[in-house]
Design a protein around this motif. Structure first.
Motif, PDB file in Angstrom:
ATOM      1  N   ARG A 128       0.843  -1.199   0.000  1.00  0.00           N
ATOM      2  CA  ARG A 128       0.000   0.000   0.000  1.00  0.00           C
ATOM      3  C   ARG A 128       0.878   1.249   0.000  1.00  0.00           C
ATOM      4  NH1 ARG A 128      -3.246  -0.528   5.223  1.00  0.00           N
ATOM      5  NH2 ARG A 128      -1.755  -2.165   5.759  1.00  0.00           N
TER       6      ARG A 128
ATOM      7  N   ALA B 174       0.736   4.169   0.916  1.00  0.00           N
ATOM      8  CA  ALA B 174      -0.151   5.040   1.692  1.00  0.00           C
ATOM      9  C   ALA B 174       0.487   6.359   2.101  1.00  0.00           C
ATOM     10  CB  ALA B 174      -0.625   4.296   2.947  1.00  0.00           C
TER      11      ALA B 174
ATOM     12  N   ASN C  20      -5.826  12.615   6.167  1.00  0.00           N
ATOM     13  CA  ASN C  20      -6.175  11.483   7.031  1.00  0.00           C
ATOM     14  C   ASN C  20      -7.251  11.944   8.014  1.00  0.00           C
ATOM     15  OD1 ASN C  20      -6.317   9.276   8.757  1.00  0.00           O
ATOM     16  ND2 ASN C  20      -4.115   8.870   8.639  1.00  0.00           N
TER      17      ASN C  20
ATOM     18  N   VAL D 234      -9.115  10.587  10.084  1.00  0.00           N
ATOM     19  CA  VAL D 234      -9.218   9.941  11.396  1.00  0.00           C
ATOM     20  C   VAL D 234      -8.452  10.719  12.466  1.00  0.00           C
ATOM     21  CG1 VAL D 234      -8.766   7.772  12.647  1.00  0.00           C
ATOM     22  CG2 VAL D 234      -9.532   7.713  10.284  1.00  0.00           C
TER      23      VAL D 234
ATOM     24  N   PRO E 271      -9.995  -4.296  15.553  1.00  0.00           N
ATOM     25  CA  PRO E 271     -10.262  -3.430  14.409  1.00  0.00           C
ATOM     26  C   PRO E 271     -10.846  -2.070  14.807  1.00  0.00           C
ATOM     27  CG  PRO E 271     -10.917  -5.657  13.894  1.00  0.00           C
ATOM     28  CD  PRO E 271     -10.550  -5.646  15.349  1.00  0.00           C
TER      29      PRO E 271
ATOM     30  N   ASP F  70     -13.088   1.135  13.830  1.00  0.00           N
ATOM     31  CA  ASP F  70     -14.271   1.298  12.990  1.00  0.00           C
ATOM     32  C   ASP F  70     -14.132   2.492  12.046  1.00  0.00           C
ATOM     33  OD1 ASP F  70     -14.384   3.271  14.880  1.00  0.00           O
ATOM     34  OD2 ASP F  70     -16.454   2.874  15.492  1.00  0.00           O
ATOM     35  N   ASP F  71     -12.935   2.669  11.502  1.00  0.00           N
ATOM     36  CA  ASP F  71     -12.647   3.760  10.580  1.00  0.00           C
ATOM     37  C   ASP F  71     -11.379   3.393   9.824  1.00  0.00           C
ATOM     38  OD1 ASP F  71     -12.938   6.178   9.275  1.00  0.00           O
ATOM     39  OD2 ASP F  71     -13.300   7.309  11.120  1.00  0.00           O
ATOM     40  N   THR F  72     -11.039   4.164   8.808  1.00  0.00           N
ATOM     41  CA  THR F  72      -9.879   3.844   7.974  1.00  0.00           C
ATOM     42  C   THR F  72      -8.771   4.865   8.196  1.00  0.00           C
ATOM     43  OG1 THR F  72     -11.278   2.846   6.279  1.00  0.00           O
ATOM     44  CG2 THR F  72      -9.061   3.509   5.627  1.00  0.00           C
TER      45      THR F  72
ATOM     46  N   SER G 144      -5.878   6.257   6.750  1.00  0.00           N
ATOM     47  CA  SER G 144      -5.496   6.241   5.337  1.00  0.00           C
ATOM     48  C   SER G 144      -3.995   6.369   5.105  1.00  0.00           C
ATOM     49  CB  SER G 144      -6.229   7.369   4.592  1.00  0.00           C
ATOM     50  OG  SER G 144      -5.964   8.621   5.198  1.00  0.00           O
TER      51      SER G 144
ATOM     52  N   GLN H 182      -2.397   0.879  10.279  1.00  0.00           N
ATOM     53  CA  GLN H 182      -3.584   0.032  10.285  1.00  0.00           C
ATOM     54  C   GLN H 182      -3.343  -1.190   9.414  1.00  0.00           C
ATOM     55  OE1 GLN H 182      -7.344   1.727   8.809  1.00  0.00           O
ATOM     56  NE2 GLN H 182      -8.360   0.712  10.517  1.00  0.00           N
TER      57      GLN H 182
ATOM     58  N   THR I  44      -4.588  -4.679   7.360  1.00  0.00           N
ATOM     59  CA  THR I  44      -5.675  -4.909   6.404  1.00  0.00           C
ATOM     60  C   THR I  44      -6.937  -5.428   7.094  1.00  0.00           C
ATOM     61  OG1 THR I  44      -4.731  -7.085   5.912  1.00  0.00           O
ATOM     62  CG2 THR I  44      -4.178  -5.278   4.420  1.00  0.00           C
TER      63      THR I  44
ATOM     64  N   GLY J  75      -8.004  -4.222   9.891  1.00  0.00           N
ATOM     65  CA  GLY J  75      -8.589  -3.089  10.599  1.00  0.00           C
ATOM     66  C   GLY J  75      -7.917  -2.730  11.905  1.00  0.00           C
TER      67      GLY J  75
END
Length: 363
Positions: free
Chosen positions: A76, A78, A119, A121, A219, A221-223, A225, A266, A268, A270
């Protein structure tokens, strides 16, 4: 050639990858059934941003390009954000972005709004961030098996786990099953294993072992990035050395005592991988320190502006690091027998380029 690689971590596996890519036949031997060392106990960061000038950054940049070409893995691109929560921290970011090679490193200073756009988050208090678009992420617990699966497709690769090497000489190794394996080139990529056979083969290597602690959450509950670092990483990575670093506020006591920086990635699935600490004096403890984990959790929560999910794993790892100016330690121990070790915390980042360099020297 027939190449024998001793060591199943990322450095050994990338040497196997490079050998097969060049048309050689490869046997890879690992003393555990699967690699269990630093190669699976890290962030999976392909971390270009903070590398030292010269050979280190050149290897990191080349490795970043090579990682992107490997099929069958989760790669990734990222990028990373080093979050600045004070004006002094932001000054270091601005100094880094003014480097002559800032564009090649992918550096850009973002203000608070731009950081959150990159990002979303990151909802904690911040002044801005240093963005690096060259940093990337792989999955450390998955990448070695994925690489071996790709290697097996060649028909010129074999992996033998649960085989500890007991003797090495030019042209052959002997494992603890009393089997002899022949090779034109033998590469010892044995990581933090400095004792036993390695000590018998060579003395007084300029390497040390470094221990670190990390954690993983359930995990989120958000990404997330991007990869995320805090400004303590400015103290740790050589690219940021300069007047602005000297003006940073003192580290928290627990962070200073444990040579800490915050890195957060993060997975994959989560969950968040968060760390880390650095311990240099052996013998290392057999346990982990709760206050370090508390500090990492608090720092991550300040950056995110929210509570972390439940912490589900804590672990320690040990890697091998050179103590001189070599980026990676290379020694010829006998004709056709080479030790390659000591990249330190740079191993996951640089392994593809280190392996490429090895075979360029033996082509």
């Amino acid at each position: 050639m027939r190449v024998v690689v001793v060591g199943g971590g990322v450095l050994g596996t990338m040497h196997a990858w490079e050998a097969v890519r060049r048309g050689h036949e490869v046997l890879q031997v690992e003393r555990e059934l699967e690699a269990r060392g630093a190669s699976v106990r890290n962030f999976g960061l392909v971390w270009v941003s903070g590398r030292a000038d010269g050979a280190e950054i050149e290897l990191a940049q080349r490795a970043r390009d090579l990682w992107e070409q490997v099929p069958g893995i989760s790669f990734r691109p990222a990028g990373s954000l080093t979050v600045c929560r004070t004006e002094a921290e932001l000054a270091v970011a601005k100094e880094a972005a003014a480097r002559p090679d800032a564009t090649k490193r992918g550096f850009q200073v973002l203000d608070a709004e731009q950081t959150r756009d990159r990002n979303p988050v990151l909802k904690g208090e911040l002044q801005g961030a240093l963005w690096c678009d060259r940093d990337a992420i792989v999955e450390p617990r998955e990448v070695l098996a994925a690489l071996r699966d790709e290697l097996a497709k060649s028909g010129r690769y074999e992996f033998r786990g649960g085989r500890e090497v007991r003797a090495v000489e030019s042209g052959r190794i002997v494992d603890d099953h009393q089997e002899t394996h022949h090779g034109d080139l033998i590469l010892l990529c044995t990581g933090a294993w400095h004792s036993g056979l390695i000590r018998e083969l060579t003395q007084d290597l300029p390497v040390r072992r470094v221990r670190l602690q990390m954690l993983q959450t359930a995990p989120l509950d958000d990404t997330l990035s991007t990869a995320v670092a805090d400004a303590d990483s400015f103290r740790y990575y050589p690219a940021y050395t300069g007047p602005a670093v000297q003006e940073l506020e003192p580290q928290a006591t627990v962070a200073a005592d444990n040579a800490m920086q915050l890195l957060m990635v993060q997975r994959t699935h989560g969950g968040l991988t968060i760390g880390d600490t650095h311990e240099y004096a052996e013998p290392f403890g057999f346990d982990v320190q709760t206050d370090s984990y508390d500090y990492l959790q608090e720092t991550a929560e300040r950056i995110l502006g929210r509570s972390l999910p439940k912490i589900v794993r804590r672990w320690a790892g040990v890697y091998s690091q050179t103590t001189n100016d070599e980026v990676v330690l290379r020694r010829e121990l006998a004709a056709g027998v080479h030790l390659v070790t000591g990249p330190g915390g740079r191993g996951m980042t640089m392994a593809p380029a280190i392996a490429e360099q090895t075979f360029e020297e033996h082509s």
